[in-house]
Design a protein around this motif. Structure first.
Motif, PDB file in Angstrom:
ATOM      1  N   GLN A   1       0.880  -1.280   0.086  1.00  0.00           N
ATOM      2  CA  GLN A   1       0.109  -0.235  -0.039  1.00  0.00           C
ATOM      3  C   GLN A   1       1.035   1.389   0.158  1.00  0.00           C
ATOM      4  O   GLN A   1       0.261   2.309  -0.167  1.00  0.00           O
ATOM      5  CB  GLN A   1      -0.820  -0.012   1.256  1.00  0.00           C
ATOM      6  N   ASP A   2       2.017   1.248   0.341  1.00  0.00           N
ATOM      7  CA  ASP A   2       2.973   2.408   0.189  1.00  0.00           C
ATOM      8  C   ASP A   2       4.662   1.631   0.541  1.00  0.00           C
ATOM      9  O   ASP A   2       4.847   0.583   0.650  1.00  0.00           O
ATOM     10  CB  ASP A   2       2.578   3.354   1.632  1.00  0.00           C
ATOM     11  N   CYS A   3       5.252   2.553   0.197  1.00  0.00           N
ATOM     12  CA  CYS A   3       6.899   2.156   0.325  1.00  0.00           C
ATOM     13  C   CYS A   3       7.653   3.371   0.719  1.00  0.00           C
ATOM     14  O   CYS A   3       7.372   4.715   0.364  1.00  0.00           O
ATOM     15  CB  CYS A   3       7.390   1.589  -0.604  1.00  0.00           C
ATOM     16  N   HIS A   4       8.648   3.373   1.233  1.00  0.00           N
ATOM     17  CA  HIS A   4       9.592   4.581   1.423  1.00  0.00           C
ATOM     18  C   HIS A   4      10.640   4.582   0.242  1.00  0.00           C
ATOM     19  O   HIS A   4      10.762   3.772  -0.684  1.00  0.00           O
ATOM     20  CB  HIS A   4      10.660   4.090   2.844  1.00  0.00           C
ATOM     21  N   HIS A   5      10.914   5.910   0.148  1.00  0.00           N
ATOM     22  CA  HIS A   5      12.057   6.074  -1.039  1.00  0.00           C
ATOM     23  C   HIS A   5      13.413   5.608  -0.852  1.00  0.00           C
ATOM     24  O   HIS A   5      13.982   5.730  -1.854  1.00  0.00           O
ATOM     25  CB  HIS A   5      11.866   7.563  -1.347  1.00  0.00           C
ATOM     26  N   SER A   6      13.696   5.376   0.162  1.00  0.00           N
ATOM     27  CA  SER A   6      15.202   4.832   0.513  1.00  0.00           C
ATOM     28  C   SER A   6      15.128   3.151   0.428  1.00  0.00           C
ATOM     29  O   SER A   6      14.033   2.692   0.788  1.00  0.00           O
ATOM     30  CB  SER A   6      15.655   5.150   2.030  1.00  0.00           C
TER      31      SER A   6
ATOM     32  N   ALA B   1      17.730   4.202   8.564  1.00  0.00           N
ATOM     33  CA  ALA B   1      16.945   4.439  10.050  1.00  0.00           C
ATOM     34  C   ALA B   1      15.564   5.133   9.938  1.00  0.00           C
ATOM     35  O   ALA B   1      15.373   6.383  10.073  1.00  0.00           O
ATOM     36  CB  ALA B   1      17.787   5.413  10.856  1.00  0.00           C
ATOM     37  N   HIS B   2      14.534   4.372   9.404  1.00  0.00           N
ATOM     38  CA  HIS B   2      13.257   4.908   9.115  1.00  0.00           C
ATOM     39  C   HIS B   2      12.342   3.933   9.932  1.00  0.00           C
ATOM     40  O   HIS B   2      11.548   3.032   9.270  1.00  0.00           O
ATOM     41  CB  HIS B   2      13.099   4.792   7.567  1.00  0.00           C
ATOM     42  N   THR B   3      12.323   4.141  11.149  1.00  0.00           N
ATOM     43  CA  THR B   3      11.529   3.256  12.008  1.00  0.00           C
ATOM     44  C   THR B   3       9.912   3.259  11.522  1.00  0.00           C
ATOM     45  O   THR B   3       9.252   4.253  11.440  1.00  0.00           O
ATOM     46  CB  THR B   3      11.309   3.700  13.328  1.00  0.00           C
ATOM     47  N   GLY B   4       9.427   1.920  11.476  1.00  0.00           N
ATOM     48  CA  GLY B   4       8.263   1.816  11.020  1.00  0.00           C
ATOM     49  C   GLY B   4       7.851   1.709   9.458  1.00  0.00           C
ATOM     50  O   GLY B   4       6.783   1.687   9.100  1.00  0.00           O
ATOM     51  N   CYS B   5       8.776   2.037   8.861  1.00  0.00           N
ATOM     52  CA  CYS B   5       8.620   2.395   7.202  1.00  0.00           C
ATOM     53  C   CYS B   5       9.161   0.901   6.457  1.00  0.00           C
ATOM     54  O   CYS B   5       9.831   0.142   7.196  1.00  0.00           O
ATOM     55  CB  CYS B   5       9.446   3.459   6.790  1.00  0.00           C
ATOM     56  N   ILE B   6       8.477   0.763   5.177  1.00  0.00           N
ATOM     57  CA  ILE B   6       8.965  -0.394   4.560  1.00  0.00           C
ATOM     58  C   ILE B   6       9.543   0.045   3.133  1.00  0.00           C
ATOM     59  O   ILE B   6       9.058   0.960   2.482  1.00  0.00           O
ATOM     60  CB  ILE B   6       7.381  -1.274   4.230  1.00  0.00           C
ATOM     61  N   SER B   7      10.812  -0.555   2.947  1.00  0.00           N
ATOM     62  CA  SER B   7      11.344  -0.227   1.411  1.00  0.00           C
ATOM     63  C   SER B   7      10.668  -1.174   0.430  1.00  0.00           C
ATOM     64  O   SER B   7       9.786  -1.967   0.408  1.00  0.00           O
ATOM     65  CB  SER B   7      12.858  -0.418   1.480  1.00  0.00           C
TER      66      SER B   7
END
Length: 245
Positions: A62-67, A71-77
């Motif tokens: 449903q979403d992703c991180h750009h990296s 160190a992006h707690t709670g995010c999904i690449s």
């Protein structure tokens, strides 16, 4: 009008679904409608959904991180999504833009990262009720397209979601949908040429079995991005059937 292609129905489960919900996914995977069906469950179910769908339904995020990591707690690449078996990801959903204050630049960065990870990307655009009432709906969507999309349309699908119709029960008229999809098509063709002519444009916003045939029968509508109605197999399959009628 875009060239004929098999309709695509994408179910966005949002923050819904525990393990028991996979029973609905199983029901969807056993049908053979004349449409493609993709499902974006919560991150916690992706791995199990991929195994259950066994290639009959594409599973995505449903979403992703750009990296790719960090160190992006709670995010999904995007790489993590691909590693879990996901085939696509949604970027720029109105709820992300509103609730998480995502900018067009962030949506573009996520989209580029997702493609680099081998995912197809569904990029969402759409106006609020205030923007439509002010007559700024087309300019708003144009600005989002211009700033959210990368420099080519490879593995890109557009989803138009009028924000005021998401989860509200309100639905644009078929004429509203046709007009905005024509506007999006013209924008894509002007910028990308033949690729813009062939790009899929999905409609999303209170799509239900009762209105699916009318909405999805409009020119330049290549399928639907479905929210609440995608949580139940019989409901989603009815939409899929309406899309292929």
């Amino acid at each position: 009008m875009s060239p004929p292609m098999q309709p695509l129905i994408v179910g966005n489960w949002k923050m819904n679904g525990l393990v028991a919900a996979l029973g609905e996914l199983w029901g969807m995977s056993q049908a053979r409608p004349e449409t493609e069906i993709w499902i974006a469950p919560p991150f916690t179910l992706i791995d199990r959904a991929v195994s259950l769908a066994a290639g009959r339904i594409a599973i995505g995020g449903q979403d992703c991180h750009h990296s790719t990591s960090g160190a992006h707690t709670g995010c999904i690449s995007a790489a993590m999504l691909a590693d879990s078996g996901a085939k696509f990801v949604i970027t720029g959903h109105s709820e992300r833009r509103t609730d998480n204050h995502e900018t067009d630049a962030q949506v573009r960065a996520k989209t580029i990262a997702a493609r680099a990870a081998g995912l197809t990307v569904i990029v969402c655009v759409g106006e609020t009720e205030a923007q439509r009432d002010a007559g700024a709906h087309e300019s708003t969507v144009t600005e989002q397209l211009d700033a959210s999309l990368p420099d080519d349309l490879t593995d890109i699908i557009i989803a138009y979601e009028p924000v005021w119709a998401i989860g509200t029960g309100r639905t644009p008229t078929p004429e509203d949908v046709a007009a905005m999809h024509a506007h999006i098509r013209a924008n894509l063709v002007a910028r990308f040429g033949e690729a813009g002519q062939g790009a899929r444009i999905l409609y999303g916003g209170s799509v239900k079995p009762e209105n699916a045939a009318l909405l999805l029968g409009q020119p330049n509508v290549g399928g639907a991005l479905v929210g609440g109605a995608s949580l139940i197999a019989t409901s989603l399959l009815a939409i899929a059937a309406a899309a292929s009628a």
